[in-house]
Design an enzyme around this catalytic site. Sequence first.
Site, mmCIF file in Angstrom:
data_model
loop_
_atom_site.group_PDB
_atom_site.id
_atom_site.type_symbol
_atom_site.label_atom_id
_atom_site.label_comp_id
_atom_site.label_asym_id
_atom_site.label_seq_id
_atom_site.Cartn_x
_atom_site.Cartn_y
_atom_site.Cartn_z
ATOM 1 N N CYS A 75 3.242 -32.144 11.501
ATOM 2 C CA CYS A 75 3.771 -31.286 12.573
ATOM 3 C C CYS A 75 2.663 -30.347 13.042
ATOM 4 C CB CYS A 75 5.007 -30.500 12.103
ATOM 5 S SG CYS A 75 4.630 -29.173 10.939
ATOM 6 N N CYS B 192 -1.097 -29.354 8.889
ATOM 7 C CA CYS B 192 -0.067 -30.289 8.452
ATOM 8 C C CYS B 192 -0.308 -31.629 9.126
ATOM 9 C CB CYS B 192 1.305 -29.742 8.822
ATOM 10 S SG CYS B 192 2.603 -30.947 8.464
ATOM 11 N N CYS C 192 4.087 -29.242 3.462
ATOM 12 C CA CYS C 192 4.406 -28.401 4.614
ATOM 13 C C CYS C 192 5.831 -27.850 4.501
ATOM 14 C CB CYS C 192 4.259 -29.209 5.895
ATOM 15 S SG CYS C 192 4.802 -28.302 7.348
ATOM 16 N N ASP D 83 7.434 -19.936 -20.900
ATOM 17 C CA ASP D 83 6.781 -21.244 -20.954
ATOM 18 C C ASP D 83 5.293 -21.043 -20.667
ATOM 19 O OD1 ASP D 83 5.778 -23.750 -20.370
ATOM 20 O OD2 ASP D 83 7.591 -24.396 -19.339
ATOM 21 N N CYS E 274 8.022 -29.433 7.603
ATOM 22 C CA CYS E 274 8.444 -30.837 7.741
ATOM 23 C C CYS E 274 8.273 -31.655 6.464
ATOM 24 C CB CYS E 274 7.672 -31.501 8.890
ATOM 25 S SG CYS E 274 5.947 -31.845 8.480
#
Length: 420
Positions: free
Chosen positions: A228, A225, A209, A344, A212
């Site tokens: 939260c 989430c 999230c 990469d 949070c």
Amino acid sequence: MTDAKMPLRAKVASSVSRTAAALSRAAGRGDGSVIGGWIGLKIDPDLLAHLSAGRAIALVSGTNGKTTTTRLTSAAVGVLGRVATNSFGANMPSGHTSALAKAGSTPYAVLEVDEHYLAQVLEATEPHVVALLNLSRDQLDRAKEVAMMAQLWRAALVRHTNVRVVANADDPMVVWAATPPADPARGINPPHVTWFSAGQRWHDDSWVCPECGSTIQRSGDQWWCTGCALRRPEPQWVVEDEGVLDPTGAWHKVSLQLPGKVNLGNAATALAVAAEFGVRPVDAVSRLGIVTSVAGRYAQVDKDGRNIRLLLAKNPASWLEAFDMADDAPTLLSINARDPDGLDTSWLFDVDFAPLRGRQVLITGDRAYDLAVRLDVNDVPFQHVRAFDEAIRSVPPGRLEVIANYTAFQDIRAELDRVI
Ligand SMILES: [Zn+2]
């Protein structure tokens, strides 16, 4: 703003910008939109703002699908009249400046914006609407950028709370960016957001999230989430079957010349943005079918009885989309790792190539051997070819799908231009 109403410096800059673009075209150096805009901005740093004034502008930004969505949105808004747009994917301020300088006085513009420049272009153009498509990493070495980008978008929207936002309900990073908290003491109200759901397959960049740091859980279309209140908002525009549901619940069949469910999602976004200009989906939907190839992507070329279709896949999320778009047909994969691609190639291990099992798979490109290792681990049989001609000779007449990353795609386009 039309030329007549602009300050003298802006008029000169706009005119020089158009001339430089025309000269660059005449010299065979591409379409000239970047150099023209760059010179214009050197003469008048506020040229983009001057050229934007008085127009109703839509900005389209995100990691994937912005070029196609910009094309589809221009087609949809085209119901109202001529639309200025940066047709060649020149998606930084120099490209926007050039697009508006040559657009004349048309009141509508739909501009593709590189996600890194969204804050700057919001500031300069004061758009009517901004479409936020998705945020995923472009290359492995940019992994941390997703959260940072969401933060930048959010901070930019706090400064532009009058803009109408059309945003992807399926992407937690976008949802968080589009919903800054209200702060009545400072006179900040969150922007008005219309949510769309385009069906998002790639989730690996958004399981933490952004608010949070807790884990994001998913079930079916929903996500939330665990720590939260951040969760998937209810979308007003939804892809359903071969069409799009609008906010009134009416379903519109969408017939595109572009392949795959991901482009239906882009069409839903285009209809939602056009609706912010007052365009009814029923009027716009038939215009979406006029969009064929987009900067060479999805282009189809016939050669020696093979119908070759080009799909660009520039990051893990778009590889999954390309597999979905590709027909069940022989498929050539090409990978480079030059600067624009990211040096990469370990991101190859984030992509599941299993959907290719059962198809004839050919590989080529600078980093064909990295791809070979990946396919081997994924139990996908393949054949290495050194050149595009060899690929064509190796497959039976009929469709040949070509999926390539950025510079590999450019190489193949150049090769095809030579042979036809
Ligand atoms: Zn949270």
